[in-house]
Design an enzyme around this catalytic site. Structure first.
Site, short mmCIF file in Angstrom:
data_model
loop_
_atom_site.label_atom_id
_atom_site.label_comp_id
_atom_site.label_asym_id
_atom_site.label_seq_id
_atom_site.Cartn_x
_atom_site.Cartn_y
_atom_site.Cartn_z
N LYS A 102 -6.54 -2.22 1.67
CA LYS A 102 -5.69 -2.27 0.45
C LYS A 102 -6.63 -3.20 -0.56
O LYS A 102 -7.10 -3.74 -0.18
CB LYS A 102 -4.44 -2.79 0.63
CG LYS A 102 -3.49 -2.36 -0.21
CD LYS A 102 -2.75 -0.96 -0.04
CE LYS A 102 -1.83 -0.58 -0.75
NZ LYS A 102 -0.83 0.42 -0.29
N1 GLU Z 1 -0.82 3.72 -1.62
C1 GLU Z 1 -0.21 4.73 -0.48
C2 GLU Z 1 0.15 4.02 0.64
O1 GLU Z 1 0.69 2.79 0.83
C3 GLU Z 1 -1.29 5.66 -0.21
C4 GLU Z 1 -2.34 5.24 0.24
C5 GLU Z 1 -3.66 6.36 0.44
O2 GLU Z 1 -3.71 7.65 0.17
O3 GLU Z 1 -4.81 6.01 0.77
O4 GLU Z 1 0.29 4.63 1.74
#
Ligand code: GLU
Length: 420
Positions: A102
């Site tokens: 993240k």
């Molecule tokens: N931000 C989204 C999540 O928390 C999507 C992450 C992604 O598509 O890599 O799942």
């Protein structure tokens, strides 16, 4: 509240339940890599501001690191670490070949002009360039980031490499290699999960009431699918407040969005208005919305919405946790005792990263699929994940979250061991 402590408490509960091997538990308590960067950005008035950015690569036993990037004034390293950990668990629950990561920048993007936002995104991409890539770590949108921001990231990364690299991020606009269905994917995935649960619990959607906290990409799209299937939406909110359906009128998400959009956008990227601009409904604040006597409550904003303080006042029977970390472990304990079903984020909101996976596969193949194919494949993965979690729930006689974690840890453990 430290979300990483919450994440580690969740890990502890499931690790103890399944008697997770000590080595694996130990490894899951620490991220592989933490990158912290300073981001100098020239503001439109000539002033230089230095923002703080992070990328946490948690684990890549099952495949490259994967996870979104958020722009938020309250983002810090604890939060990004927790979110990266949850991504590793989520990808393993969905059974897609990714690890977890993240990123975040501590900034209120709504206070930036569009040019400042672009410069910030490009500087962040430059700083990340040696650490990301289609085989290494693939960012995506999260809170306050969107396809336009992903387009700037692809452009900046491609300039650095000297050739076009669409697969470096997912959640891109269609014109530069995005996937059909990605925008709605998190909402649609949550809808599939709720449908599966409704079958198990013998709920009739037409008699099921829902309140949704958060009307961004996730809350809005979920509302659309629920509304179409006949669920009764009773209340929705965003960061500025909420609206409540007191008189039995139909709450149509598309009409609410139309009202919200009437005031236009803040310099091109973010909506200026709020759901409260839809004047047909009574007002309700975010805290009261959470306490409404509905069948299904959906936190779809930020982590910790349902916490120790308000858990005792929650009246919903089911919580569909669309926000990452929407329910704290203390709150969950109280809710479990009351018999509330909490469908955890790592299952409920996995649809986004699943279609991100499809987008990446399409980028690597340079061959693009139709919407029906994307949605069918999404439904299959969501149904299979739901069933696999259900089986663990039966096996261990435990909560949905522990069952989902048990499934993920089994898969991550197997991958780690194969590599030894
Ligand atoms: N931000 C989204 C999540 O928390 C999507 C992450 C992604 O598509 O890599 O799942």
């Amino acid at each position: 509240m430290n979300p990483f402590n919450n994440a580690m408490e969740q890990l502890k509960r499931s690790a103890e339940l399944i008697d997770l091997e000590k080595d694996i538990w130990e490894r899951m308590r620490k991220p592989d890599n933490i990158l912290q960067v300073s981001l100098p950005v020239r503001m439109d008035n000539g002033e230089l501001k230095v923002f703080e950015g992070y990328r946490v690569q948690y684990n890549n036993s099952c495949g490259p690191y994967k996870g979104g990037i958020r722009f938020h004034p309250k983002t810090d390293l604890h939060e990004v670490k927790a979110l990266a950990f949850w991504m590793a668990i989520k990808c393993a629950v969905a059974g897609i070949p990714y690890g977890g990561a993240k990123g975040g920048v501590t900034v209120d993007p709504k206070k930036l002009s569009i040019d400042e936002l672009e410069r910030l995104t490009r500087v962040f991409t430059q700083k990340l360039a040696n650490f990301i890539g289609p085989e290494r770590d693939i960012p995506a949108p999260d809170v306050n980031t969107n396809p336009q921001i992903m387009a700037w990231m692809v452009d900046e990364f491609s300039k650095i490499k000297g050739f076009n690299v669409p697969g470096v991020v997912t959640g891109k606009p269609l014109e530069i290699g995005g996937s059909l269905g990605r925008n709605e994917a998190t909402g649609l995935g949550g809808f599939f999960v709720l449908q599966s649960l409704a079958k198990k619990m013998k709920l009739n959607p037409k008699k099921t009431t829902v309140a949704i906290q958060g009307f961004g990409n996730v809350g809005y799209n979920l509302a659309i699918f629920l509304h179409k299937a006949g669920y009764k939406i009773i209340a929705v909110s965003d960061s500025q407040g909420g609206i409540l359906n007191k008189n039995g009128h139909e709450m149509n998400p598309e009409e609410i969005m139309k009202a919200k959009k009437q005031k236009g956008q803040i310099d091109g990227c973010y909506c200026r208005g709020t759901v409260c601009d839809c004047v047909n409904f009574a007002k309700v604040d975010n805290e009261k919305l959470l306490q409404l006597p509905v069948d299904v409550l959906v936190p779809a904003a930020l982590e910790g919405a349902i916490n120790e303080k308000n858990a005792g006042r929650i009246k919903a029977k089911i919580i569909l946790e669309m926000a990452n970390g929407g329910v704290t472990p203390e709150a969950e304990e109280k809710l479990n005792k009351k018999g509330v079903v909490v469908v955890p984020d790592v299952l409920a909101n996995a649809g986004g990263v699943v279609v991100s996976y499809f987008e990446w596969v399409q980028n690597l193949q340079n061959y693009y699929w139709g919407l029906e194919e994307v949605n069918q494949k999404l439904e299959k993965i969501m149904d299979d994940s739901f069933e696999a979690v259900w089986q663990r729930k039966e096996k261990y006689q435990t909560t949905w979250r522990n069952a989902a974690f048990a499934l993920a840890l089994e898969r991550i453990e197997a991958a780690m061991k194969m590599r030894e």
